[in-house]
Motif scaffolding. Structure first.
Motif, short mmCIF file in Angstrom:
data_model
loop_
_atom_site.label_atom_id
_atom_site.label_comp_id
_atom_site.label_asym_id
_atom_site.label_seq_id
_atom_site.Cartn_x
_atom_site.Cartn_y
_atom_site.Cartn_z
N ALA A 131 -92.23 32.88 -54.75
CA ALA A 131 -90.89 33.17 -54.30
C ALA A 131 -90.98 32.61 -52.57
O ALA A 131 -91.72 32.67 -51.97
N HIS A 132 -89.60 32.22 -52.50
CA HIS A 132 -89.48 31.39 -51.23
C HIS A 132 -88.21 32.22 -50.31
O HIS A 132 -87.22 32.53 -50.90
N ALA A 133 -88.20 31.97 -49.17
CA ALA A 133 -87.49 32.52 -48.25
C ALA A 133 -86.39 31.43 -47.55
O ALA A 133 -87.09 30.39 -47.29
N GLU A 134 -85.07 31.47 -47.85
CA GLU A 134 -84.13 30.24 -47.19
C GLU A 134 -83.46 30.79 -46.05
O GLU A 134 -82.73 30.01 -45.61
N ALA A 135 -84.01 32.03 -45.55
CA ALA A 135 -83.36 32.42 -44.19
C ALA A 135 -84.22 33.41 -43.99
O ALA A 135 -85.00 33.94 -44.69
N ASP A 136 -83.87 34.12 -42.59
CA ASP A 136 -84.71 35.27 -42.14
C ASP A 136 -84.56 36.41 -43.19
O ASP A 136 -83.55 36.39 -43.65
N ALA A 137 -85.42 37.13 -43.12
CA ALA A 137 -85.35 38.68 -43.92
C ALA A 137 -84.27 39.46 -43.33
O ALA A 137 -84.06 39.44 -42.14
N THR A 138 -83.71 40.07 -44.00
CA THR A 138 -82.53 40.83 -43.79
C THR A 138 -83.17 42.46 -43.50
O THR A 138 -82.58 43.27 -43.02
N GLY A 139 -84.45 42.68 -43.83
CA GLY A 139 -85.09 43.79 -43.83
C GLY A 139 -86.29 43.70 -44.53
O GLY A 139 -86.62 42.92 -45.40
N ALA A 140 -87.42 44.90 -44.69
CA ALA A 140 -88.63 44.83 -45.35
C ALA A 140 -88.24 45.13 -46.83
O ALA A 140 -86.96 45.86 -47.01
N GLY A 141 -88.98 44.63 -47.62
CA GLY A 141 -88.62 44.89 -49.07
C GLY A 141 -89.51 44.65 -49.97
O GLY A 141 -90.70 44.10 -49.81
N SER A 142 -89.41 44.80 -51.20
CA SER A 142 -90.26 44.65 -52.24
C SER A 142 -89.63 44.01 -53.50
O SER A 142 -88.39 44.53 -53.80
N MET A 143 -90.18 43.23 -54.47
CA MET A 143 -89.79 42.87 -55.73
C MET A 143 -90.56 43.11 -56.77
O MET A 143 -91.54 42.08 -56.92
N PRO A 144 -90.59 43.95 -57.46
CA PRO A 144 -91.26 44.04 -58.73
C PRO A 144 -90.80 42.99 -59.88
O PRO A 144 -89.73 42.49 -59.77
N PHE A 145 -91.73 42.40 -60.66
CA PHE A 145 -91.40 41.44 -61.63
C PHE A 145 -92.47 41.58 -62.69
O PHE A 145 -93.38 42.11 -62.74
N GLN A 146 -91.90 40.84 -63.93
CA GLN A 146 -92.77 40.58 -64.88
C GLN A 146 -92.68 39.20 -65.58
O GLN A 146 -91.35 39.11 -65.74
N ILE A 147 -93.71 38.72 -65.68
CA ILE A 147 -93.60 37.41 -66.33
C ILE A 147 -94.15 37.54 -67.64
O ILE A 147 -95.29 37.79 -67.76
N ALA A 148 -93.35 37.32 -68.85
CA ALA A 148 -93.85 37.47 -70.15
C ALA A 148 -93.80 36.00 -70.74
O ALA A 148 -92.83 35.35 -70.61
N TYR A 149 -94.85 35.55 -71.46
CA TYR A 149 -95.02 34.25 -72.12
C TYR A 149 -95.93 34.25 -73.51
O TYR A 149 -96.55 35.11 -73.56
N LEU A 150 -95.65 33.39 -74.03
CA LEU A 150 -96.23 33.06 -75.35
C LEU A 150 -97.30 31.76 -74.94
O LEU A 150 -96.93 30.90 -74.23
N THR A 151 -98.70 32.09 -75.35
CA THR A 151 -99.68 31.00 -75.20
C THR A 151 -100.39 30.71 -76.25
O THR A 151 -100.35 31.65 -77.36
N HIS A 152 -101.29 29.92 -76.33
CA HIS A 152 -101.93 29.54 -77.49
C HIS A 152 -103.01 30.67 -77.62
O HIS A 152 -103.65 31.18 -76.76
#
Length: 152
Positions: A131-152
């Motif tokens: 995850a990248h910042a393209e500007a200064d933060a507007t405040g403290a924060g968090s981002m929950p995420f889930q990466i789901a994928y198929l693999t061999h």
């Protein structure tokens, strides 16, 4: 009109002149779910970056992949590789609380991760998502995420 009998990419027939066995990852792939949260401080500045996860380049992202951006501390949600900042996601946080980069049946459905990221060829390694910042933060924060994928 012609009456035809066709088949999907999951069916192979050795008697076909252009026979190629079905890709085992596509037909019998093992689902993997990586679930995490990334946080930022209100003092984080432009060009800050946050490593989220590493997944195999050949993985097939599933529609269960999401980023919950409603409490992310930046106005723009930018997710990609370390050097290609927006290879996967580049949306305004205000566009919606949940961002899903692969929806059922869309152009990225069944496409290898390296192709979704726009790479010229499969590096055949794990690729880190950032995850990248393209500007200064507007405040403290968090981002929950889930990466789901198929693999061999």
């Amino acid at each position: 009109m012609a009456i035809v009998s066709g088949k999907s990419n999951l069916v192979s027939d050795p008697s076909d002149t252009d026979y190629a066995p079905a890709d085992p990852q596509v037909i019998r792939g093992r689902p993997v779910y990586a679930t995490g949260t990334v946080s930022n401080l209100a003092s984080d500045n432009n060009t800050s970056k946050y490593k989220l996860v590493e997944i195999p380049s050949s993985a097939l992202l599933l529609p269960d992949t999401f980023f919950d951006v409603e409490n992310w501390g930046f106005a723009q949600v930018v997710i990609g590789t370390e050097t290609d900042t927006d290879a996967l996601v580049d949306v305004l946080k205000s566009a919606g609380a949940i961002h899903v980069p692969v929806a059922q049946g869309d152009a990225n459905h069944g496409v290898a991760f390296w192709q979704i990221l726009g790479l010229a060829k499969d590096p055949q390694t794990k690729i880190a998502l950032w995850a990248h910042a393209e500007a200064d933060a507007t405040g403290a924060g968090s981002m929950p995420f889930q990466i789901a994928y198929l693999t061999h």
